[in-house]
Scaffold this motif. Structure first.
Motif, mmCIF file in Angstrom:
data_model
loop_
_atom_site.group_PDB
_atom_site.id
_atom_site.type_symbol
_atom_site.label_atom_id
_atom_site.label_comp_id
_atom_site.label_asym_id
_atom_site.label_seq_id
_atom_site.Cartn_x
_atom_site.Cartn_y
_atom_site.Cartn_z
ATOM 1 N N ALA A 95 0.825 -1.201 0.000
ATOM 2 C CA ALA A 95 0.000 0.000 0.000
ATOM 3 C C ALA A 95 0.862 1.253 0.000
ATOM 4 O O ALA A 95 0.550 2.244 -0.667
ATOM 5 N N ILE A 96 1.977 1.218 0.738
ATOM 6 C CA ILE A 96 2.904 2.355 0.764
ATOM 7 C C ILE A 96 3.564 2.516 -0.600
ATOM 8 O O ILE A 96 3.712 3.633 -1.116
ATOM 9 N N LEU A 97 3.968 1.417 -1.198
ATOM 10 C CA LEU A 97 4.596 1.461 -2.516
ATOM 11 C C LEU A 97 3.644 2.041 -3.557
ATOM 12 O O LEU A 97 4.053 2.829 -4.420
ATOM 13 N N ALA A 98 2.370 1.678 -3.491
ATOM 14 C CA ALA A 98 1.397 2.186 -4.462
ATOM 15 C C ALA A 98 1.291 3.699 -4.395
ATOM 16 O O ALA A 98 1.066 4.363 -5.415
ATOM 17 N N ARG A 99 1.454 4.266 -3.215
ATOM 18 C CA ARG A 99 1.386 5.711 -3.057
ATOM 19 C C ARG A 99 2.686 6.383 -3.506
ATOM 20 O O ARG A 99 2.675 7.539 -3.922
ATOM 21 N N THR A 100 3.790 5.681 -3.391
ATOM 22 C CA THR A 100 5.108 6.257 -3.669
ATOM 23 C C THR A 100 5.530 6.086 -5.124
ATOM 24 O O THR A 100 6.275 6.915 -5.656
ATOM 25 N N MET A 101 5.071 5.055 -5.777
ATOM 26 C CA MET A 101 5.563 4.720 -7.101
ATOM 27 C C MET A 101 5.392 5.836 -8.130
ATOM 28 O O MET A 101 6.265 5.991 -8.997
ATOM 29 N N PRO A 102 4.322 6.647 -8.114
ATOM 30 C CA PRO A 102 4.265 7.737 -9.100
ATOM 31 C C PRO A 102 5.458 8.676 -9.025
ATOM 32 O O PRO A 102 5.956 9.128 -10.062
ATOM 33 N N ALA A 103 5.951 8.973 -7.820
ATOM 34 C CA ALA A 103 7.123 9.840 -7.693
ATOM 35 C C ALA A 103 8.367 9.152 -8.228
ATOM 36 O O ALA A 103 9.197 9.768 -8.902
#
Length: 228
Positions: A22-30
């Motif tokens: 879930a954290i990766l999904a939020r971070t991956m766009p950056a």
């Protein structure tokens, strides 16, 4: 009352992996933006360089300058690609200073939180204590997203500060974001809650305390047998 699985329960590892995803999904766009940016610049520069070299209109000094620009883009691209190791090789939890990990967490989380009207700050010096980089980065990102997502409206700012007498960090939310920005930004579903942070901290050997508008983190110690 529901309780988290014990440390010996394999379900704990699966729950922690879900939180990390879930954290990766939020971070991956950056991360994706940091990878795509240099590639786009290199593609355009290569087209111009090829055309000018083909016509013989590019002096050697300018050609060298263009190659140096390529080297700069490649360095940025390599640095961005190295960030992926935090997600791909969690077993290699290398030792890094807590201040450096915190700076990376701010850089990765800032684009998403800025869309919600939340500013990230680290106004003072942070501890240089070596910590387990992968686990600590995930927890810090999780703390930032948790504070940004549980308030309505979101906070105007989130600050990272050293905890007096400990090699930990306090992540503090203050104020209220602009209502227009908060309404425009999409809300992840479900938001990261305190239970998710506690699960991830327990699995990673760290300690987390959560309250209304704040999270305190004692990072997991670095493993002496793992090098950066």
């Amino acid at each position: 009352m529901n309780t988290l699985p014990t440390d010996n329960d394999p379900v704990q590892a699966w729950m922690a992996l879900g939180v990390q995803s879930a954290i990766l999904a939020r971070t991956m766009p950056a991360v994706r933006h940091d990878l795509a940016g240099p590639l786009s610049a290199m593609r355009m520069a290569a087209t111009v360089l090829k055309r000018r070299l083909g016509t013989g209109e590019l002096p050697p000094a300018q050609a060298v300058e263009r190659v140096e620009q390529f080297e700069g883009h490649l360095t940025r691209l390599a640095d961005s690609a190295k960030r992926l190791r935090h997600w791909d090789l969690p077993a290699q939890d290398s030792a890094q200073p807590l201040a450096a990990v915190a700076a990376q967490a701010i850089q990765l989380a800032r684009p998403l939180l800025a869309m919600r009207g939340t500013d990230l700050q680290a106004p003072g010096p942070l501890p240089e204590t070596p910590v387990a980089a992968h686990t600590t980065l995930c927890l810090l990102l999780g703390a930032l997203y948790h504070l940004a997502e549980t308030g309505s409206p979101p906070p105007a700012r989130i600050t990272l500060q050293a905890v007096q007498g400990r090699s930990g960090l306090r992540v503090q939310a203050d104020g209220q974001a602009d209502a227009g920005l908060a309404a425009f930004a999409s809300q992840p579903v479900p938001p990261l809650d305190a239970a998710a942070l506690l699960c991830l901290a327990r699995h990673g050997g760290a300690h987390v305390q959560c309250g209304a508008g704040w999270v305190e983190l004692d990072a997991a110690p670095a493993r002496p047998d793992v090098t950066p």
